[in-house]
Motif scaffolding. Structure first.
Motif, PDB file in Angstrom:
ATOM      1  N   UNK A   1      43.411  64.058  42.112  1.00  0.00           N
ATOM      2  CA  UNK A   1      44.481  64.252  41.138  1.00  0.00           C
ATOM      3  C   UNK A   1      45.107  62.898  40.812  1.00  0.00           C
ATOM      4  N   UNK A   2      45.386  62.688  39.549  1.00  0.00           N
ATOM      5  CA  UNK A   2      46.025  61.449  39.105  1.00  0.00           C
ATOM      6  C   UNK A   2      47.537  61.623  39.068  1.00  0.00           C
ATOM      7  N   UNK A   3      48.259  60.628  39.539  1.00  0.00           N
ATOM      8  CA  UNK A   3      49.721  60.683  39.458  1.00  0.00           C
ATOM      9  C   UNK A   3      50.229  59.462  38.712  1.00  0.00           C
ATOM     10  N   UNK A   4      51.083  59.705  37.720  1.00  0.00           N
ATOM     11  CA  UNK A   4      51.669  58.656  36.872  1.00  0.00           C
ATOM     12  C   UNK A   4      53.169  58.882  36.804  1.00  0.00           C
ATOM     13  N   UNK A   5      53.953  57.813  36.889  1.00  0.00           N
ATOM     14  CA  UNK A   5      55.405  57.929  36.731  1.00  0.00           C
ATOM     15  C   UNK A   5      55.857  57.088  35.555  1.00  0.00           C
ATOM     16  N   UNK A   6      56.847  57.568  34.867  1.00  0.00           N
ATOM     17  CA  UNK A   6      57.447  56.848  33.743  1.00  0.00           C
ATOM     18  C   UNK A   6      58.947  56.762  34.004  1.00  0.00           C
ATOM     19  N   UNK A   7      59.521  55.618  33.742  1.00  0.00           N
ATOM     20  CA  UNK A   7      60.955  55.452  33.987  1.00  0.00           C
ATOM     21  C   UNK A   7      61.529  54.452  32.989  1.00  0.00           C
ATOM     22  N   UNK A   8      62.840  54.357  32.990  1.00  0.00           N
ATOM     23  CA  UNK A   8      63.542  53.452  32.079  1.00  0.00           C
ATOM     24  C   UNK A   8      64.030  52.212  32.827  1.00  0.00           C
ATOM     25  N   UNK A   9      63.815  51.061  32.220  1.00  0.00           N
ATOM     26  CA  UNK A   9      64.353  49.806  32.755  1.00  0.00           C
ATOM     27  C   UNK A   9      65.487  49.351  31.836  1.00  0.00           C
ATOM     28  N   UNK A  10      66.665  49.195  32.419  1.00  0.00           N
ATOM     29  CA  UNK A  10      67.835  48.791  31.642  1.00  0.00           C
ATOM     30  C   UNK A  10      68.069  47.298  31.830  1.00  0.00           C
ATOM     31  N   UNK A  11      68.133  46.565  30.714  1.00  0.00           N
ATOM     32  CA  UNK A  11      68.350  45.120  30.777  1.00  0.00           C
ATOM     33  C   UNK A  11      69.262  44.721  29.623  1.00  0.00           C
ATOM     34  N   UNK A  12      70.490  44.342  29.946  1.00  0.00           N
ATOM     35  CA  UNK A  12      71.497  44.002  28.942  1.00  0.00           C
ATOM     36  C   UNK A  12      71.640  45.164  27.966  1.00  0.00           C
ATOM     37  N   UNK A  13      71.321  44.935  26.696  1.00  0.00           N
ATOM     38  CA  UNK A  13      71.461  45.991  25.694  1.00  0.00           C
ATOM     39  C   UNK A  13      70.123  46.668  25.370  1.00  0.00           C
ATOM     40  N   UNK A  14      69.108  46.370  26.158  1.00  0.00           N
ATOM     41  CA  UNK A  14      67.779  46.907  25.872  1.00  0.00           C
ATOM     42  C   UNK A  14      67.381  47.974  26.894  1.00  0.00           C
ATOM     43  N   UNK A  15      66.689  48.953  26.402  1.00  0.00           N
ATOM     44  CA  UNK A  15      66.116  49.988  27.269  1.00  0.00           C
ATOM     45  C   UNK A  15      64.603  49.980  27.067  1.00  0.00           C
ATOM     46  N   UNK A  16      63.869  49.771  28.129  1.00  0.00           N
ATOM     47  CA  UNK A  16      62.412  49.708  28.051  1.00  0.00           C
ATOM     48  C   UNK A  16      61.799  50.865  28.813  1.00  0.00           C
ATOM     49  N   UNK A  17      60.836  51.541  28.191  1.00  0.00           N
ATOM     50  CA  UNK A  17      60.111  52.619  28.867  1.00  0.00           C
ATOM     51  C   UNK A  17      58.940  52.007  29.629  1.00  0.00           C
ATOM     52  N   UNK A  18      58.929  52.201  30.932  1.00  0.00           N
ATOM     53  CA  UNK A  18      57.851  51.688  31.776  1.00  0.00           C
ATOM     54  C   UNK A  18      57.004  52.864  32.267  1.00  0.00           C
ATOM     55  N   UNK A  19      55.713  52.655  32.330  1.00  0.00           N
ATOM     56  CA  UNK A  19      54.830  53.706  32.837  1.00  0.00           C
ATOM     57  C   UNK A  19      53.809  53.089  33.770  1.00  0.00           C
ATOM     58  N   UNK A  20      53.634  53.705  34.945  1.00  0.00           N
ATOM     59  CA  UNK A  20      52.712  53.158  35.936  1.00  0.00           C
ATOM     60  C   UNK A  20      51.796  54.243  36.498  1.00  0.00           C
ATOM     61  N   UNK A  21      50.548  53.876  36.620  1.00  0.00           N
ATOM     62  CA  UNK A  21      49.567  54.693  37.328  1.00  0.00           C
ATOM     63  C   UNK A  21      49.712  54.386  38.816  1.00  0.00           C
ATOM     64  N   UNK A  22      50.015  55.409  39.607  1.00  0.00           N
ATOM     65  CA  UNK A  22      50.256  55.191  41.033  1.00  0.00           C
ATOM     66  C   UNK A  22      49.012  55.372  41.883  1.00  0.00           C
ATOM     67  N   UNK A  23      48.050  56.127  41.385  1.00  0.00           N
ATOM     68  CA  UNK A  23      46.826  56.278  42.166  1.00  0.00           C
ATOM     69  C   UNK A  23      46.231  57.664  42.062  1.00  0.00           C
ATOM     70  N   UNK A  24      45.150  57.852  42.797  1.00  0.00           N
ATOM     71  CA  UNK A  24      44.483  59.147  42.890  1.00  0.00           C
ATOM     72  C   UNK A  24      44.844  59.798  44.221  1.00  0.00           C
TER      73      UNK A  24
END
Length: 282
Positions: A1-24
């Motif tokens: 099974x594949x597991x992926x997490x997505x989260x928000x990175x807050x930096x000053x006035x910017x919000x970035x969507x980060x997504x990472x493959x964690x593994x099988x």
């Protein structure tokens, strides 16, 4: 099974969507509870708080999405804020599985696109396949192979019923495949996706009314080219009892072979398609 997490990175006035493959992750079975337990254990081992989860997304299969035992429900029991979003682009596959489970049971349950390719290859080359089988039957010395090809060309495969079935399945699978590919394009917006699904449902509702007669016409053209009888295999008329609301008498209703095939094959496939599309994209 594949597991992926997505989260928000807050930096000053910017919000970035980060997504990472964690593994099988190794799984022993694909039941909802097992998948949930393994996922939960992995998230905890990574130091991720379930209470911080704001969303979860899966392929919309029953083990992930089922109302009481699916992974979705078990996470929501822990954290009601973990908003569930199905991976709707996988739903055309599941729609075809709904249809195939009752009519094409031997086909692959995962690589569904292979179905349209298989049907397409036969549909577009029916005459060539027919002629190849005839040549094998005439020129092959192996008795077993001759017997097999004789069975295919005379009894089991190439009759008018098979031709009509091939035309119908090609039409259904081809339209599903086109929409599925469009839904997966990177620039597809949600409103366009919804429009495309609704258009597909309307197409099948129209096809329900006119598709059978068109399939008969096309199948007859192929049958003429192949020298095959342009009628369904001759069997006794199909009879059924009238329903109570149709008549107060117990009169027998007779179906011709064409009517029986339309009611019990064509309409069954198309109605299942319409119903499944409506349910899975609701």
């Amino acid at each position: 099974m594949t597991i992926i997490v997505r989260y928000l990175t807050l930096s000053y006035n910017f919000v970035t969507v980060e997504e990472f493959f964690l593994g099988f992750l190794n799984v022993d079975d694909t039941f909802g509870k097992s998948l949930f337990d393994i996922t939960l254990e992995e998230l905890k081992s990574l130091g991720l708080e379930i209470d911080d989860m704001r969303g979860q997304g899966y392929n919309n299969g029953a083990n992930m999405n089922v109302k009481h035992q699916g992974v979705k429900k078990k996470f929501l029991d822990i954290n009601p804020r973990a908003f569930y979003t199905p991976y709707c682009f996988h739903s055309p596959n599941l729609t075809l599985c709904d249809m195939d489970n009752k009519s094409l049971k031997s086909l692959c349950q995962t690589r569904w696109e292979s179905r349209i390719e298989s049907v397409k290859a036969i549909k577009l080359q029916l005459v060539d396949v027919w002629e190849a089988l005839l040549q094998v039957r005439e020129k092959q010395n192996d008795v077993a192979i001759v017997s097999e090809t004789t069975l295919l060309t005379e009894k089991e495969l190439f009759d008018f019923k098979f031709l009509v079935s091939t035309v119908i399945w090609y039409e259904v699978l081809n339209h599903m495949n086109i929409v599925s590919k469009n839904l997966q394009s990177k620039d597809r917006s949600l409103d366009n996706a919804i429009t495309e699904i609704n258009t597909l449902i309307r197409y099948f509702k129209d096809y329900r009314e006119t598709g059978f007669s068109k399939a008969i016409v096309e199948a007859k053209e192929i049958a003429i080219e192949m020298g095959i009888d342009q009628i369904f295999p001759q069997k006794p008329l199909i009879e059924r009892q009238k329903r109570f609301d149709e008549s107060l008498t117990n009169e027998i209703v007779s179906f011709t072979l064409d009517e029986n095939f339309r009611a019990n094959y064509f309409l069954f496939i198309v109605d299942q398609t319409i119903s499944s599309l409506g349910t899975r994209f609701d």
